[in-house]
Design an enzyme around this catalytic site. Sequence first.
Site, PDB file in Angstrom:
ATOM      1  N   SER A   1    -115.584 -30.371  78.752  1.00  0.00           N
ATOM      2  CA  SER A   1    -116.292 -30.382  77.473  1.00  0.00           C
ATOM      3  C   SER A   1    -116.228 -29.023  76.787  1.00  0.00           C
ATOM      4  O   SER A   1    -116.013 -27.985  77.426  1.00  0.00           O
ATOM      5  CB  SER A   1    -117.763 -30.759  77.695  1.00  0.00           C
ATOM      6  OG  SER A   1    -118.449 -29.696  78.348  1.00  0.00           O
TER       7      SER A   1
ATOM      8  N   GLU B   1    -108.976 -26.427  78.087  1.00  0.00           N
ATOM      9  CA  GLU B   1    -108.778 -27.588  77.206  1.00  0.00           C
ATOM     10  C   GLU B   1    -110.144 -28.227  77.011  1.00  0.00           C
ATOM     11  O   GLU B   1    -110.785 -28.622  77.980  1.00  0.00           O
ATOM     12  CB  GLU B   1    -107.802 -28.584  77.834  1.00  0.00           C
ATOM     13  CG  GLU B   1    -107.524 -29.775  76.940  1.00  0.00           C
ATOM     14  CD  GLU B   1    -107.171 -31.025  77.717  1.00  0.00           C
ATOM     15  OE1 GLU B   1    -107.734 -32.090  77.398  1.00  0.00           O
ATOM     16  OE2 GLU B   1    -106.351 -30.934  78.637  1.00  0.00           O
TER      17      GLU B   1
ATOM     18  N   GLY C   1    -116.639 -25.337  78.499  1.00  0.00           N
ATOM     19  CA  GLY C   1    -115.508 -24.438  78.319  1.00  0.00           C
ATOM     20  C   GLY C   1    -115.896 -23.145  77.643  1.00  0.00           C
ATOM     21  O   GLY C   1    -115.438 -22.055  78.034  1.00  0.00           O
TER      22      GLY C   1
ATOM     23  N   CYS D   1    -108.374 -37.419  76.640  1.00  0.00           N
ATOM     24  CA  CYS D   1    -108.479 -36.277  75.728  1.00  0.00           C
ATOM     25  C   CYS D   1    -107.622 -36.482  74.486  1.00  0.00           C
ATOM     26  O   CYS D   1    -107.796 -35.789  73.489  1.00  0.00           O
ATOM     27  CB  CYS D   1    -108.074 -34.997  76.436  1.00  0.00           C
ATOM     28  SG  CYS D   1    -106.544 -35.124  77.366  1.00  0.00           S
TER      29      CYS D   1
END
Length: 512
Positions: free
Chosen positions: A259, A282, A263, A319
């Site tokens: 998330s 990411e 991150g 994603c």
Amino acid sequence: MARLTGQMLIGSEHVTGTGEAITAVDPRTGERLAPEYRYGGDAEVDRACALAEEAFDAYRATGPEERAAFLESIAARLDDQAGDLVRRAASETGLLEARLTGEVARTSGQLRLFASDLRAAVKPGATARYGPHPPEGGGPAAGGPAVSTDPPGEGAPEIRQGRVPLGPVAVFGASNFPLAFSVAGGDTASALAAGCPVVAKAHDAHPGTCELAGRAVSEAVQEAGLPEGVFSMLYGDGPTLGIALVTDPRVQAVGFTGSRKAGLAIARAAAARPRPIPVYAEMSSVNPVFLLPDALAERPAELAEEYVGSVTLGAGQFCTNPGLVFAVGGSGRDAFLDAAATAIEAAPGAPMLTPGIARAYAEGVERLGRRPGVKILARGREPEAAAGCRAALAAVDAGDFGPDLQEEIFGACSLVVRCGDLDEAIGLARGLEGQLTATIHGGGEAAARLLPVLERLAGRILWGGWPTGVRVGHAMVHGGPYPATSDARTTSVGSLAVERFQRPIAYQGVPR
């Protein structure tokens, strides 16, 4: 199924934590799954990082063949244990066994890709990414371009360039890919290929799957005769053990998939260190799709069917899920929306990865429906799973679209933005956040005008396809401008992923 112990792997030791106890939950039934896993703490982080630092110099000195054989050993162990991995991952995530079988193959396949690249790096004429030293018999450095001289002229010292590994790497796995983006996934594979020891943080959503995969890596370390600190795996709370791992001075880089909130917390902690380190995170993406008038006019029903298939694949827990569509006005737009709504209504409910993710999804759809200007066009069938996802399709006019509608709703939900013309769609595209992917359906002058806008927006551009699915290969870029990732110059999938965990180095006048 192989017996699970509930233990961490710290080098060659199997260690039972003393902190909070967790168990996996089957999202289909709500059943808690044995065994119990206990969190580690500062002592376990310190021991794992100390072992990784002790192992670094010896591991980075391994030759390409030795390192390649090690990666292939991990891959072979994963393939041999595929049945156990798939069964456990299915019970912990609710994902279909067929999907997970493919994920095992992808996980072992990317390890073999890096092994192949390691061997290719020492062939004469190669330009690869794995170390500073040239192969016997001449040729370029295994990790750098051909020998160059600067300044030119007789008697000038030779300058050679190579790449050296950064040091121990902390890896945080993802919830939605319990194998390919987890303990033995792409971040671990690329860090090991680069010559970096790895300390992996297991994911709470699939601790048993992490244990099985972690054992495969640990056993391969022992079989290869490598220092035990080349790999460790810890269980622990993100805000405590996770941040302790990121801030340990021996850790030199971080790979993360998850998330945006988590991150960014990791990135802040890494930046606040006395010696900051890179974080390759990411984080989030809504992967905009642009439907141009010619495509909508030619095949609205077919586009709608493909679109809904991409939105609902895996309960939308990708994603690269197409969460935002810009449909440019024309004769086929209404037909597309009608067909998409019909397909969404027929979509079965599906289990989500965890009860918490299912709750967040339901709250996100409810919040979207309350947003002025947004209309929920269709909902899918009610799920039977304890933690289930009911697909959702929403629409809004371009004039009512705002930055708040860029927020990712993790699951099978997508928003269609009705644009009057291409200029309106391009104007909205220029205001979007960075994305992993952007997709064009259509052609001609309209697509030509849109393409350079999307080059500034995303890490991967698709033409006439749908973004779900990331192929592992040399050309793939799975990254993008912030907040899709924390560093748009990198990729977490494909052979270029190795470069995240190395730095360039020049050797001037150093004897070969």
